[in-house]
Design an enzyme around this catalytic site. Sequence first.
Site, PDB file in Angstrom:
ATOM      1  N   GLU A 114      31.669  35.468  47.355  1.00 50.23           N
ATOM      2  CA  GLU A 114      32.827  34.580  47.376  1.00 50.23           C
ATOM      3  C   GLU A 114      33.352  34.446  48.803  1.00 50.23           C
ATOM      4  O   GLU A 114      34.099  35.321  49.281  1.00 50.23           O
ATOM      5  CB  GLU A 114      33.953  35.143  46.490  1.00 50.23           C
ATOM      6  CG  GLU A 114      33.577  35.286  45.036  1.00 50.23           C
ATOM      7  CD  GLU A 114      34.812  35.232  44.132  1.00 50.23           C
ATOM      8  OE1 GLU A 114      34.823  34.397  43.226  1.00 50.23           O
ATOM      9  OE2 GLU A 114      35.758  36.014  44.346  1.00 50.23           O
TER      10      GLU A 114
ATOM     11  N   GLY B  28      40.172  29.031  45.867  1.00 51.76           N
ATOM     12  CA  GLY B  28      41.424  28.356  45.539  1.00 51.76           C
ATOM     13  C   GLY B  28      41.824  27.271  46.521  1.00 51.76           C
ATOM     14  O   GLY B  28      42.953  26.796  46.502  1.00 51.76           O
TER      15      GLY B  28
ATOM     16  N   GLU C 254      40.982  39.355  46.968  1.00 48.52           N
ATOM     17  CA  GLU C 254      42.443  39.498  46.833  1.00 48.52           C
ATOM     18  C   GLU C 254      42.834  40.972  46.706  1.00 48.52           C
ATOM     19  O   GLU C 254      43.896  41.385  47.170  1.00 48.52           O
ATOM     20  CB  GLU C 254      42.934  38.665  45.632  1.00 48.52           C
ATOM     21  CG  GLU C 254      42.854  37.168  45.945  1.00 48.52           C
ATOM     22  CD  GLU C 254      42.588  36.275  44.745  1.00 48.52           C
ATOM     23  OE1 GLU C 254      42.768  36.711  43.603  1.00 48.52           O
ATOM     24  OE2 GLU C 254      42.171  35.120  44.974  1.00 48.52           O
TER      25      GLU C 254
ATOM     26  N   GLY D 124      37.620  30.908  39.242  1.00 43.65           N
ATOM     27  CA  GLY D 124      39.050  31.090  39.052  1.00 43.65           C
ATOM     28  C   GLY D 124      39.653  29.907  38.302  1.00 43.65           C
ATOM     29  O   GLY D 124      39.578  29.818  37.071  1.00 43.65           O
ATOM     30  N   GLY D 125      40.229  28.994  39.046  1.00 46.22           N
ATOM     31  CA  GLY D 125      41.004  27.883  38.477  1.00 46.22           C
ATOM     32  C   GLY D 125      40.327  27.160  37.320  1.00 46.22           C
ATOM     33  O   GLY D 125      40.953  26.896  36.287  1.00 46.22           O
TER      34      GLY D 125
ATOM     35  N   SER E 131      36.035  27.799  44.326  1.00 45.18           N
ATOM     36  CA  SER E 131      36.216  26.394  43.957  1.00 45.18           C
ATOM     37  C   SER E 131      35.043  25.821  43.148  1.00 45.18           C
ATOM     38  O   SER E 131      34.693  24.647  43.294  1.00 45.18           O
ATOM     39  CB  SER E 131      36.500  25.534  45.190  1.00 45.18           C
ATOM     40  OG  SER E 131      37.692  25.980  45.824  1.00 45.18           O
TER      41      SER E 131
ATOM     42  N   HIS F 100      37.390  42.372  44.538  1.00 40.68           N
ATOM     43  CA  HIS F 100      37.701  40.967  44.792  1.00 40.68           C
ATOM     44  C   HIS F 100      38.446  40.862  46.123  1.00 40.68           C
ATOM     45  O   HIS F 100      39.210  41.761  46.486  1.00 40.68           O
ATOM     46  CB  HIS F 100      38.565  40.414  43.652  1.00 40.68           C
ATOM     47  CG  HIS F 100      38.707  38.930  43.711  1.00 40.68           C
ATOM     48  ND1 HIS F 100      39.597  38.311  44.560  1.00 40.68           N
ATOM     49  CD2 HIS F 100      38.054  37.937  43.063  1.00 40.68           C
ATOM     50  CE1 HIS F 100      39.492  36.994  44.420  1.00 40.68           C
ATOM     51  NE2 HIS F 100      38.562  36.747  43.521  1.00 40.68           N
TER      52      HIS F 100
ATOM     53  N   ASN G 118      37.553  34.264  36.053  1.00 39.81           N
ATOM     54  CA  ASN G 118      38.528  35.245  36.541  1.00 39.81           C
ATOM     55  C   ASN G 118      39.903  34.587  36.408  1.00 39.81           C
ATOM     56  O   ASN G 118      40.242  33.708  37.187  1.00 39.81           O
ATOM     57  CB  ASN G 118      38.219  35.599  38.002  1.00 39.81           C
ATOM     58  CG  ASN G 118      39.288  36.494  38.614  1.00 39.81           C
ATOM     59  OD1 ASN G 118      40.169  37.002  37.908  1.00 39.81           O
ATOM     60  ND2 ASN G 118      39.216  36.696  39.925  1.00 39.81           N
ATOM     61  N   TRP G 119      40.636  35.037  35.410  1.00 40.97           N
ATOM     62  CA  TRP G 119      41.944  34.403  35.143  1.00 40.97           C
ATOM     63  C   TRP G 119      43.024  34.832  36.129  1.00 40.97           C
ATOM     64  O   TRP G 119      44.121  34.280  36.125  1.00 40.97           O
ATOM     65  CB  TRP G 119      42.404  34.732  33.706  1.00 40.97           C
ATOM     66  CG  TRP G 119      41.738  33.909  32.654  1.00 40.97           C
ATOM     67  CD1 TRP G 119      40.821  32.904  32.838  1.00 40.97           C
ATOM     68  CD2 TRP G 119      41.957  33.996  31.242  1.00 40.97           C
ATOM     69  NE1 TRP G 119      40.448  32.370  31.632  1.00 40.97           N
ATOM     70  CE2 TRP G 119      41.131  33.024  30.636  1.00 40.97           C
ATOM     71  CE3 TRP G 119      42.747  34.815  30.433  1.00 40.97           C
ATOM     72  CZ2 TRP G 119      41.091  32.839  29.247  1.00 40.97           C
ATOM     73  CZ3 TRP G 119      42.712  34.629  29.061  1.00 40.97           C
ATOM     74  CH2 TRP G 119      41.893  33.656  28.476  1.00 40.97           C
ATOM     75  N   LYS G 120      42.724  35.836  36.948  1.00 39.39           N
ATOM     76  CA  LYS G 120      43.734  36.348  37.903  1.00 39.39           C
ATOM     77  C   LYS G 120      45.041  36.621  37.152  1.00 39.39           C
ATOM     78  O   LYS G 120      45.001  37.079  36.013  1.00 39.39           O
ATOM     79  CB  LYS G 120      43.885  35.375  39.070  1.00 39.39           C
ATOM     80  CG  LYS G 120      42.520  35.062  39.716  1.00 39.39           C
ATOM     81  CD  LYS G 120      42.583  34.347  41.022  1.00 39.39           C
ATOM     82  CE  LYS G 120      41.172  34.097  41.534  1.00 39.39           C
ATOM     83  NZ  LYS G 120      41.124  33.490  42.844  1.00 39.39           N
TER      84      LYS G 120
HETATM   85  O1  LIG Z   1      38.364  33.943  43.414  1.00 42.24           O
HETATM   86  C1  LIG Z   1      37.694  33.257  42.653  1.00 42.24           C
HETATM   87  C2  LIG Z   1      37.061  33.844  41.467  1.00 42.24           C
HETATM   88  O2  LIG Z   1      37.082  35.234  41.525  1.00 42.24           O
HETATM   89  C3  LIG Z   1      37.521  31.812  42.890  1.00 42.24           C
HETATM   90  O3  LIG Z   1      38.697  31.165  42.577  1.00 42.24           O
HETATM   91  P1  LIG Z   1      38.696  29.557  42.471  1.00 42.24           P
HETATM   92  O4  LIG Z   1      37.558  29.196  41.548  1.00 42.24           O
HETATM   93  O5  LIG Z   1      40.039  29.214  41.909  1.00 42.24           O
HETATM   94  O6  LIG Z   1      38.462  29.054  43.868  1.00 42.24           O
END
Ligand SMILES: O=C(CO)COP(=O)(O)O
Length: 253
Positions: free
Chosen positions: A167, A173, A97, A234-235, A213, A95, A9-11
Amino acid sequence: MRKPIIAGNWKMYKTHEEAKRFAAEVRGLVPDAGQVDAVICAPALFLEQLVTETKGQNLHIGAQTMHEEDSGAFTGEISPVQLKDIGVEYIIIGHSERRQYFNETDESVNRKVKAALAHGLVPIMCVGETLEQRENGDTNRVVQEQVKAGLADISAADVQKTVIAYEPIWAIGTGKTATAEDANTVCQVIREKVAELSGQESADAVRIQYGGSVKPANIQELMGMEHIDGALVGGASLESESFLKLLEAGANA
Ligand SMILES: O=C(CO)COP(=O)(O)O
């Protein structure tokens, strides 16, 4: 056996040039489709280009959110019909967010999951508790309610096509990961809820990812768990080198 699914997920990260470079760097290196489903969920701007640049490889493209209507006067929104039209295959729905900053609710998540399935997109439906809910011992209840509401009125055949991402919000994050055992326990609770709602066949088929994470250093342990079928990352999905390591771990799980 459920096929592992690793999704990045590149956000709201990357420029056009960076997205292009990523696609070039992973070309020819993605494990084959028999081993793992590999997905990148990119900003809407880059979807069409990524679909083209990853053609013929086991790298599938997803969006990060969508509207539930096919078309209409919804300024700024993108519909499942439009995503499907350009070759998008997956869609992240609900998600944390989106729930936190864009007012998405269990009810809107349910409408979007239905719309995705109706148009042949694979929904990755996200659930997870806040730190406060975890500390109050409410984790299981919260995720059970999210799963129940999110999957309301969806046929068993469609539930089996859905991916659920667990999640925990406090692990996103932050560098804090749930222990593999804790993550597995909640994924088991989710699977049992799916069995109750949709039958054992659905529970055995539905794929449940862990997210929060996840990185090359911890994915192997997570993927070794009975109820964890993949990761939503994500990251660590932003750099091709670490994304490829995650895919490798998924392929070998
Ligand atoms: O929200 C996430 C994936 O959708 C997780 O993000 P991180 O892997 O950066 O913690």
